[in-house]
Write a protein that holds these residues in place. Sequence first.
Motif, PDB file in Angstrom:
ATOM      1  N   ARG A   6       1.003  -1.292   0.083  1.00 49.68           N
ATOM      2  CA  ARG A   6       0.072  -0.080   0.199  1.00 49.68           C
ATOM      3  C   ARG A   6       0.932   1.236  -0.104  1.00 49.68           C
ATOM      4  O   ARG A   6       0.784   2.109  -0.688  1.00 49.68           O
ATOM      5  N   LYS A   7       1.797   0.861   0.448  1.00 48.93           N
ATOM      6  CA  LYS A   7       2.830   2.441   0.807  1.00 48.93           C
ATOM      7  C   LYS A   7       3.243   3.215  -1.137  1.00 48.93           C
ATOM      8  O   LYS A   7       3.819   3.688  -0.669  1.00 48.93           O
ATOM      9  N   HIS A   8       3.449   1.498  -1.131  1.00 47.29           N
ATOM     10  CA  HIS A   8       3.974   2.068  -3.315  1.00 47.29           C
ATOM     11  C   HIS A   8       3.202   2.668  -3.390  1.00 47.29           C
ATOM     12  O   HIS A   8       3.292   2.609  -5.405  1.00 47.29           O
ATOM     13  N   THR A   9       1.195   2.502  -3.687  1.00 46.71           N
ATOM     14  CA  THR A   9       0.156   1.769  -5.064  1.00 46.71           C
ATOM     15  C   THR A   9       0.313   3.206  -4.717  1.00 46.71           C
ATOM     16  O   THR A   9      -0.383   4.725  -3.306  1.00 46.71           O
ATOM     17  N   LYS A  10      -0.212   4.128  -5.692  1.00 47.74           N
ATOM     18  CA  LYS A  10      -1.267   5.604  -5.640  1.00 47.74           C
ATOM     19  C   LYS A  10      -2.777   5.476  -5.757  1.00 47.74           C
ATOM     20  O   LYS A  10      -3.103   4.112  -6.329  1.00 47.74           O
TER      21      LYS A  10
END
Length: 66
Positions: free
Chosen positions: A7-11
């Motif tokens: 999630r941290k690397h998802t827009k």
Amino acid sequence: MSYHETRKHTKMPFGKFKGVYIKDIPDQYIKWLVMNLKDKATTYYFSEELLYRDKKLKRQLSKSST
């Protein structure tokens, strides 16, 4: 890779914060999503993010499920 790392690397794919990394979206907006989205899978996805962010909420929910 953990779910939070993903999630941290998802827009964000939709809405007011479309194109913003999920890690950068305000807690209040994520809470609003969880309360207002009709899609259960998406609601669960953002609920997991809230649980990660709010350790106190996580403890409260784990107590209520026992």
